[in-house]
Design a protein around this motif. Structure first.
Motif, short mmCIF file in Angstrom:
data_model
loop_
_atom_site.label_atom_id
_atom_site.label_comp_id
_atom_site.label_asym_id
_atom_site.label_seq_id
_atom_site.Cartn_x
_atom_site.Cartn_y
_atom_site.Cartn_z
N LEU A 286 0.80 -1.22 0.00
CA LEU A 286 0.00 0.00 0.00
C LEU A 286 0.84 1.27 0.00
O LEU A 286 0.34 2.33 -0.36
N ALA A 287 2.07 1.20 0.42
CA ALA A 287 2.96 2.37 0.45
C ALA A 287 4.27 2.02 -0.25
O ALA A 287 5.29 1.83 0.40
N PRO A 288 4.24 1.94 -1.57
CA PRO A 288 5.45 1.55 -2.29
C PRO A 288 6.54 2.62 -2.15
O PRO A 288 6.42 3.72 -2.66
N ILE A 289 7.58 2.29 -1.43
CA ILE A 289 8.63 3.26 -1.11
C ILE A 289 9.40 3.70 -2.35
O ILE A 289 9.85 4.84 -2.43
N GLU A 290 9.55 2.82 -3.35
CA GLU A 290 10.26 3.19 -4.56
C GLU A 290 9.53 4.31 -5.30
O GLU A 290 10.15 5.23 -5.81
N ALA A 291 8.21 4.22 -5.35
CA ALA A 291 7.42 5.26 -6.03
C ALA A 291 7.52 6.59 -5.28
O ALA A 291 7.64 7.65 -5.90
N ILE A 292 7.52 6.55 -3.98
CA ILE A 292 7.63 7.77 -3.18
C ILE A 292 9.00 8.41 -3.39
O ILE A 292 9.12 9.62 -3.57
N GLU A 293 10.06 7.59 -3.39
CA GLU A 293 11.40 8.12 -3.62
C GLU A 293 11.53 8.70 -5.02
O GLU A 293 12.19 9.73 -5.21
N ALA A 294 10.90 8.09 -6.03
CA ALA A 294 10.96 8.61 -7.40
C ALA A 294 10.25 9.96 -7.49
O ALA A 294 10.73 10.88 -8.16
N ILE A 295 9.12 10.09 -6.81
CA ILE A 295 8.38 11.37 -6.82
C ILE A 295 9.20 12.45 -6.13
O ILE A 295 9.30 13.58 -6.62
N GLU A 296 9.82 12.12 -4.99
CA GLU A 296 10.65 13.11 -4.28
C GLU A 296 11.85 13.51 -5.13
O GLU A 296 12.22 14.69 -5.16
N SER B 159 12.10 13.49 -8.44
CA SER B 159 11.67 14.33 -9.57
C SER B 159 11.31 15.73 -9.08
O SER B 159 11.52 16.72 -9.79
N ALA B 160 10.77 15.85 -7.87
CA ALA B 160 10.47 17.17 -7.31
C ALA B 160 11.76 17.94 -7.04
O ALA B 160 11.81 19.16 -7.26
N ARG B 161 12.80 17.25 -6.57
CA ARG B 161 14.10 17.91 -6.33
C ARG B 161 14.70 18.40 -7.64
O ARG B 161 15.26 19.49 -7.72
N GLU B 162 14.61 17.56 -8.68
CA GLU B 162 15.14 17.95 -9.98
C GLU B 162 14.39 19.14 -10.55
O GLU B 162 14.99 20.03 -11.13
N ALA B 163 13.07 19.17 -10.38
CA ALA B 163 12.27 20.28 -10.88
C ALA B 163 12.60 21.57 -10.13
O ALA B 163 12.54 22.66 -10.70
N ALA B 164 12.97 21.46 -8.87
CA ALA B 164 13.32 22.64 -8.07
C ALA B 164 14.77 23.06 -8.30
O ALA B 164 15.20 24.09 -7.79
N GLY B 165 15.53 22.26 -9.03
CA GLY B 165 16.92 22.59 -9.32
C GLY B 165 17.88 22.24 -8.20
O GLY B 165 19.01 22.70 -8.18
N LYS B 166 17.46 21.41 -7.26
CA LYS B 166 18.32 21.00 -6.16
C LYS B 166 19.07 19.74 -6.57
O LYS B 166 18.57 18.93 -7.33
N PRO B 167 20.29 19.58 -6.03
CA PRO B 167 21.03 18.34 -6.36
C PRO B 167 20.35 17.13 -5.74
O PRO B 167 19.69 17.24 -4.70
N PRO B 168 20.48 15.97 -6.37
CA PRO B 168 19.85 14.76 -5.80
C PRO B 168 20.46 14.42 -4.45
O PRO B 168 21.66 14.59 -4.23
#
Length: 192
Positions: free
Chosen positions: A155-165, A167-176
């Motif tokens: 119910l809480a796939p951690i890989e999907a959550i990490e991928a969303i986080e 992509s949000a960092r990349e969109a904000a221009g922050k380093p991974p």
């Protein structure tokens, strides 16, 4: 049933030692060997479940108290059943994950619900079989811990959550962000 088949070593360990706490390493190994549960979820849910998820006790305590009441000739009404369910649910979460910790809760619940004092007649029968019943309760508790861990992972796939986080960092221009685990830090120390 393939998930449950991988849990047999944890269930065997639980039956052998009658302690949810002592079974935690084997439970973690069994849950992670399924390939369906990520390490962070298993390491959070299994120890939490070993301390508060006492399904076997929640089922056993009311049964033992009702049996003692019938044996002692106590009249049982609906309020006694209701109170026993509440005490068993709350009390099972507070029971220590060690062998024979439930004996005190049985006496306490019986005395509270049926307004009695001391050890009820017939408690020696419960004491005589508790070593075996405790092993069965622990096996049920560990199985419940493993199943809940699998449900949380589904119910809480951690890989999907990490991928969303990420992509949000990349969109904000922050380093991974890089998570440093103990193996990385040991390798870095070796190269220095």
């Amino acid at each position: 049933f393939t998930f449950l088949r991988k849990l047999v070593p944890a269930q065997t360990m639980a039956f052998a030692c009658a302690s949810s706490a002592a079974t935690i390493p084997m439970t973690l190994r069994s849950v992670m060997s399924t390939g369906e549960v990520p390490d962070p979820i298993a390491r959070f849910v299994v120890p939490l479940g070993a301390t508060i998820n006492m399904d076997g006790g929640a089922i056993y305590f009311p049964c033992a108290c009702i049996w003692l009441a019938v044996l002692n000739g106590v009249d049982i009404d609906a309020s006694a059943y209701f109170l026993l369910v509440i005490i068993a649910t709350v009390g099972s979460a507070g029971t220590a994950p060690v062998p024979s910790a439930s004996l005190v809760l049985i006496i306490t619940a019986y005395n509270t619900v049926f307004n009695a004092e001391g050890t009820p007649d017939g408690f020696e029968y419960i004491l005589a079989i508790d070593w075996f019943m405790d092993r069965l309760r622990t096996t049920l508790n560990v199985t419940g811990d493993c199943v809940v861990t699998g449900l949380v992972a589904a119910l809480a796939p951690i890989e999907a959550i990490e991928a969303i986080e990420e992509s949000a960092r990349e969109a904000a221009g922050k380093p991974p962000s890089k998570v440093i685990d103990s193996e990385d830090s040991v390798e870095e120390e070796g190269h220095a």
